[in-house]
Scaffold this motif. Structure first.
Motif, short mmCIF file in Angstrom:
data_model
loop_
_atom_site.label_atom_id
_atom_site.label_comp_id
_atom_site.label_asym_id
_atom_site.label_seq_id
_atom_site.Cartn_x
_atom_site.Cartn_y
_atom_site.Cartn_z
N UNK A 1 -7.94 -2.95 9.53
CA UNK A 1 -7.23 -1.70 9.71
C UNK A 1 -7.84 -1.13 10.92
N UNK B 1 1.08 -1.26 0.20
CA UNK B 1 0.29 0.42 -0.30
C UNK B 1 1.21 0.73 0.06
N UNK C 1 -17.25 -2.37 3.33
CA UNK C 1 -18.11 -1.78 2.23
C UNK C 1 -19.66 -1.20 2.80
N UNK D 1 -13.66 -11.42 6.11
CA UNK D 1 -13.99 -10.83 4.98
C UNK D 1 -11.93 -10.45 4.72
N UNK E 1 -13.05 0.14 7.37
CA UNK E 1 -13.35 -0.35 6.01
C UNK E 1 -13.93 -1.24 5.74
N UNK F 1 -8.66 0.88 -0.30
CA UNK F 1 -6.95 -0.12 0.54
C UNK F 1 -7.62 -1.09 1.04
N UNK F 2 -8.94 -1.34 0.84
CA UNK F 2 -9.07 -2.05 1.75
C UNK F 2 -9.62 -3.12 0.78
N UNK G 1 -10.45 6.91 1.89
CA UNK G 1 -9.49 6.53 1.34
C UNK G 1 -8.88 4.95 1.19
N UNK G 2 -9.84 4.27 2.77
CA UNK G 2 -9.71 3.13 3.37
C UNK G 2 -10.30 2.59 2.31
N UNK G 3 -11.26 3.06 2.09
CA UNK G 3 -12.26 2.58 0.83
C UNK G 3 -11.46 1.59 -0.24
#
Ligand SMILES: Nc1ncnc2c1ncn2[C@@H]1O[C@H](COP(=O)(O)OP(=O)(O)OP(=O)(O)O)[C@@H](O)[C@H]1O
Ligand SMILES: [Mg+2]
Lengths: 262, 227
Positions: free
Chosen positions: A105, A72, A111, A171, A109, B129-130, B125-127
């Motif tokens: 995280x 990342x 969805x 997930x 995060x 990145x995930x 931004x985390x979306x």
């Protein structure tokens, strides 16, 4: 207790890998943001089945190190190998490698536009070309493991923080990763929810999952970690067993950090 | 003559004008959406040249009056040797219609670009990145994770822009397109009634824009089921 979480192919992938195989090998890594040296001379090798916890003060570079491991963030110098192959290599496909490196995280995060089940099955269906039915079966058994089967049709906004993090773990596990990275998975949670997430992580460790965890949960670290890494100012200052780090190390920075957090 | 007399006497003309206003707006919105989304993706791309083109386009279009853009599309293009086919279909001259739609499409695409870009950037931004850390490539992550959330975020602003286009489309009457505004002018002339035709078209414009606002609000409610 074995293979609680590992349900795609128990045994088959392990055939050609010895028990002592190094899954993640970080070699002499340097990283800067603008002029700030965030990682310097970082070496870290994680063997299959090991649980490595990274501790250290804020700004030490712990998150950055994790994020470099799955690209990342890019590194300036050094090398990072996954199962013996450099992930920097042009022939390495980072998207395929990331499928095998799970990441959890601090802020989950999840969805938000997808249900819990859709969150878990999105990647298996689209990346592994798994059938919906097959993916849902795996999703269901993962939901059972994290104790949230009844939430399968809920949206993330309807879950508590602890539940969100357990779903985020499920997930990642749906891709059947070789290693899981956790970046302070409990530090955004209300205190009463920390336990449920740590429990899921303990169960996962017992299945033999390789894990790299940035965490300030010292009790958990003592109990679960095979190795503890202490970072400060972009460098790894100390490494060793939990017993060594917590009781024997006479490094000043380690001692003063531990005094503050415990 | 009462306002109702005017309405019923010229109802065919009002109806034709309504159809014209709706069709130029509709095609402009579709065209604007396509170009606007492409411009927005260019604007957030890693390629500096693409970003530059998109920025320049948006600044230029937003910094000039739409009336000037319409006039350039209609009078300017033939001067540059670009001739749109001049055919009549059902009393509608296609070249006028095309230049009108073109001007409105170009105009609205600049605004839609900004709306879509801010929508994409409003997704944490985390979306991305995930999604990337699960193994999705940039395109799939954009398509499956970021854009669906962006669309939900931008729906209100997009609805506003659609309403704006309906209203802006009245300006194409200057190039002789028989839209609602043009119809009002024509009927003013033949009926010697200065006020009533304008009030009638104002009411029609309002009905169209109100329907759109209402429809967008309905969509918002439908899409917010995950909130
Ligand atoms: N994207 C970025 N751009 C610039 N600087 C950054 C960026 N990300 C991190 N940094 C800086 O790099 C340093 C290390 O950050 P990092 O997030 O890795 O620390 P950390 O050990 O995870 O700290 P914390 O315990 O607060 O999470 C910090 O000084 C931070 O300000
Ligand atoms: Mg951090």
């Amino acid at each position: 207790m074995f293979n609680l979480f590992n349900m795609h192919n128990s045994g088959t992938t392990e055939l050609n890998t010895s028990e002592f195989n190094t899954v993640i090998d970080v070699k002499n890594v340097f990283k800067t943001f603008k002029k700030l040296h965030v990682l310097q001379e970082v070496d870290l090798s994680v063997k299959k089945g090991e649980v490595v916890t990274i501790i250290g003060p804020s700004g030490a570079g712990k998150s950055t190190l994790l994020r470099c491991i799955n690209q990342l963030e890019s590194i300036d110098n050094g090398d990072i190998c996954y199962n013996g192959r450099s992930i920097m290599d042009k022939s390495s496909d980072i998207d395929t490698i990331r499928q095998k490196i799970g990441m959890v995280f601090q802020h989950f995060n999840l969805f938000p536009h997808l249900t819990v089940m859709e969150n878990i099955t999105l990647a298996p269906i689209n990346l592994l070309k798994m059938s919906k039915k097959n993916a849902a079966e795996i999703g269901m058994s993962l939901l059972n493991k994290v104790g949230l089967a009844e939430k399968k049709d809920a949206y993330p906004s309807q879950l508590s923080g602890g539940q969100k993090q357990r779903i985020a773990i499920a997930r990642s596990l749906a891709m059947n990763p070789d290693v899981m990275l956790f970046d302070e998975p409990t530090s955004a949670l209300d205190p009463e929810m920390v336990g449920e997430v740590l429990q899921v992580m303990k169960d996962l460790a017992k299945t033999g999952m390789t894990m790299i965890i940035v965490s300030h949960e010292m009790g958990f670290t003592r109990e679960v970690a095979s190795n503890v890494v202490f970072m400060d100012s972009g460098r790894i200052i100390e490494k060793g067993s939990p017993n060594y780090i917590f009781n024997s190390s006479d490094n000043k920075r380690v001692r003063s950090f531990l005094q503050k957090v415990i | 003559m009462s306002i109702l007399d005017v309405f019923f006497k010229y109802s065919d003309m009002f109806w034709a004008g309504t159809k014209m206003t709706i069709s130029i707006s509709f095609f402009s919105i579709i065209g604007g959406l396509i170009i606007g989304i492409i411009l927005a993706l260019m604007k957030i791309s890693k390629v500096r040249g693409l970003r530059w083109i998109s920025n320049a386009y948006v600044e230029l279009i937003r910094g000039t009056p739409v009336l000037v853009q319409i006039a350039i599309a209609f009078f300017g293009l033939p001067m540059l040797g670009i001739n749109l086919p001049s055919i009549d279909i059902g009393g509608v001259s296609i070249d006028r219609m095309l230049s009108g739609i073109m001007a409105l499409t170009i105009n609205t695409s600049a605004y839609i670009c900004e709306i879509v870009r801010s929508g994409i950037q409003s997704v944490e931004r985390g979306q991305m990145e995930a999604a990337r850390s699960l193994g999705f490539n940039g395109h799939s992550a954009m398509r499956l994770v970021v854009l669906p959330q962006a669309i939900k975020n931008i729906l209100p602003a997009l609805g506003n822009e659609f309403v704006t286009i309906i209203k802006t489309s009245s300006q194409v009457s200057v190039i002789g397109m028989a839209d609602l505004m043009y119809t009002a002018n024509t009927i003013q002339g033949i009926s010697f009634q200065p006020m009533q035709p304008l009030i009638i078209v104002a009411a029609i414009y309002f009905m169209i824009t109100f329907t759109i606002s209402y429809g967008v609000r309905f969509m918002e409610g439908y899409m917010s089921k995950s909130n």
